[in-house]
Motif scaffolding. Sequence first.
Motif, PDB file in Angstrom:
ATOM      1  N   ARG A 104       0.857  -1.185   0.000  1.00  0.00           N
ATOM      2  CA  ARG A 104       0.000   0.000   0.000  1.00  0.00           C
ATOM      3  C   ARG A 104       0.892   1.233   0.000  1.00  0.00           C
ATOM      4  O   ARG A 104       1.844   1.329   0.795  1.00  0.00           O
ATOM      5  N   VAL A 105       0.576   2.177  -0.887  1.00  0.00           N
ATOM      6  CA  VAL A 105       1.386   3.380  -1.071  1.00  0.00           C
ATOM      7  C   VAL A 105       0.577   4.602  -0.663  1.00  0.00           C
ATOM      8  O   VAL A 105      -0.561   4.791  -1.124  1.00  0.00           O
ATOM      9  N   LEU A 106       1.153   5.418   0.209  1.00  0.00           N
ATOM     10  CA  LEU A 106       0.573   6.703   0.561  1.00  0.00           C
ATOM     11  C   LEU A 106       1.082   7.740  -0.429  1.00  0.00           C
ATOM     12  O   LEU A 106       2.290   7.948  -0.563  1.00  0.00           O
ATOM     13  N   MET A 107       0.167   8.387  -1.155  1.00  0.00           N
ATOM     14  CA  MET A 107       0.564   9.331  -2.187  1.00  0.00           C
ATOM     15  C   MET A 107       1.029  10.656  -1.583  1.00  0.00           C
ATOM     16  O   MET A 107       0.609  11.057  -0.503  1.00  0.00           O
ATOM     17  N   ALA A 108       1.889  11.330  -2.326  1.00  0.00           N
ATOM     18  CA  ALA A 108       2.421  12.603  -1.862  1.00  0.00           C
ATOM     19  C   ALA A 108       1.353  13.678  -1.776  1.00  0.00           C
ATOM     20  O   ALA A 108       1.540  14.683  -1.077  1.00  0.00           O
ATOM     21  N   VAL A 109       0.220  13.479  -2.466  1.00  0.00           N
ATOM     22  CA  VAL A 109      -0.854  14.478  -2.416  1.00  0.00           C
ATOM     23  C   VAL A 109      -1.747  14.310  -1.197  1.00  0.00           C
ATOM     24  O   VAL A 109      -2.601  15.165  -0.931  1.00  0.00           O
ATOM     25  N   ASP A 110      -1.577  13.230  -0.431  1.00  0.00           N
ATOM     26  CA  ASP A 110      -2.365  13.035   0.777  1.00  0.00           C
ATOM     27  C   ASP A 110      -1.984  14.091   1.812  1.00  0.00           C
ATOM     28  O   ASP A 110      -0.813  14.470   1.953  1.00  0.00           O
ATOM     29  N   ALA A 111      -2.973  14.551   2.581  1.00  0.00           N
ATOM     30  CA  ALA A 111      -2.739  15.627   3.540  1.00  0.00           C
ATOM     31  C   ALA A 111      -1.794  15.226   4.666  1.00  0.00           C
ATOM     32  O   ALA A 111      -1.246  16.100   5.348  1.00  0.00           O
ATOM     33  N   SER A 112      -1.599  13.930   4.889  1.00  0.00           N
ATOM     34  CA  SER A 112      -0.712  13.470   5.961  1.00  0.00           C
ATOM     35  C   SER A 112       0.711  13.208   5.479  1.00  0.00           C
ATOM     36  O   SER A 112       1.551  12.771   6.256  1.00  0.00           O
ATOM     37  N   HIS A 113       0.987  13.460   4.197  1.00  0.00           N
ATOM     38  CA  HIS A 113       2.303  13.159   3.640  1.00  0.00           C
ATOM     39  C   HIS A 113       3.122  14.430   3.464  1.00  0.00           C
ATOM     40  O   HIS A 113       2.619  15.452   3.013  1.00  0.00           O
ATOM     41  N   ALA A 114       4.391  14.369   3.847  1.00  0.00           N
ATOM     42  CA  ALA A 114       5.305  15.499   3.669  1.00  0.00           C
ATOM     43  C   ALA A 114       6.653  14.979   3.195  1.00  0.00           C
ATOM     44  O   ALA A 114       7.047  13.848   3.519  1.00  0.00           O
ATOM     45  N   VAL A 115       7.363  15.794   2.435  1.00  0.00           N
ATOM     46  CA  VAL A 115       8.663  15.380   1.895  1.00  0.00           C
ATOM     47  C   VAL A 115       9.594  16.588   1.853  1.00  0.00           C
ATOM     48  O   VAL A 115       9.182  17.685   1.467  1.00  0.00           O
ATOM     49  N   PRO A 116      10.850  16.433   2.297  1.00  0.00           N
ATOM     50  CA  PRO A 116      11.809  17.545   2.206  1.00  0.00           C
ATOM     51  C   PRO A 116      12.280  17.735   0.770  1.00  0.00           C
ATOM     52  O   PRO A 116      12.616  16.771   0.085  1.00  0.00           O
ATOM     53  N   VAL A 117      12.296  18.983   0.321  1.00  0.00           N
ATOM     54  CA  VAL A 117      12.661  19.294  -1.057  1.00  0.00           C
ATOM     55  C   VAL A 117      13.649  20.452  -1.079  1.00  0.00           C
ATOM     56  O   VAL A 117      13.883  21.108  -0.057  1.00  0.00           O
ATOM     57  N   GLN A 118      14.201  20.680  -2.270  1.00  0.00           N
ATOM     58  CA  GLN A 118      15.026  21.856  -2.479  1.00  0.00           C
ATOM     59  C   GLN A 118      14.793  22.400  -3.882  1.00  0.00           C
ATOM     60  O   GLN A 118      14.404  21.660  -4.790  1.00  0.00           O
TER      61      GLN A 118
END
Length: 239
Positions: A104-118
């Motif tokens: 099962r994959v939690l998508m990056a668009v889900d409100a509970s998902h966060a990712v560090p970016v630059q």
Amino acid sequence: ITDQRELVEENRRLREQLLTLSYRVKRMASLTAENTRLRELLSAAQRRQVPYIGAELLSLDSDPFTYQMVIDRGRSSGVRVGLPVMDASGLIGQVVSVSAYTSRVLMAVDASHAVPVQSTRNGLRFIVQGTGSYDTLDVLNVPDTADIQAGDLLVTSGLGGRFPEGFPVARVSEVVHDPGEPFAQVSAEPIAQPESSRYFLILFPPPRATRISSDAVGVAVEAATGQPQPDQGAAKEQP
């Protein structure tokens, strides 16, 4: 009458042949498009030299408030919780649960998902969080004076060790400066296409070194102080 029957039969055969050829043409077009997407998918991973395996979509979560999907790779393929998943365009999300043959994959668009970016333009680092919408992501806690503007490409920064560095995540779509507020309101558009993608890559980033051996510490201290350090193993053996 005989000629008419023969013509009717011939017309029937011709219609069947036409339907068959039409089906084959449509099937060929579908296969061609699928091959193109797969080639793009493989090229996306090869550019970054990260081990990966392919996966196919099995189902999407029916809950309108949860953006998750199930893919056809599981524990038997070496998949584990936390592995990032991407399509041919960019980051889709990460694995949150694993069974023997599915994940099962939690998508990056889900409100509970966060990712560090630059930002690829100037290297500034931010946190991107889902909004519960396929077409919008929030860039959190951006100082009002930060050099960020619409059109900036945001890629994974590699911080935290969960997502490898350099994978596209989003493109800044709007920056709103509110006078008197310390943070700007920044929105971004996801690069990945979770609504239309069917094939994905599960990435296997190399594990980070989380512990330093006592020998390495001793060598570093000795180099810094110029004094030899006692053998830790010998010290443990003494009563």
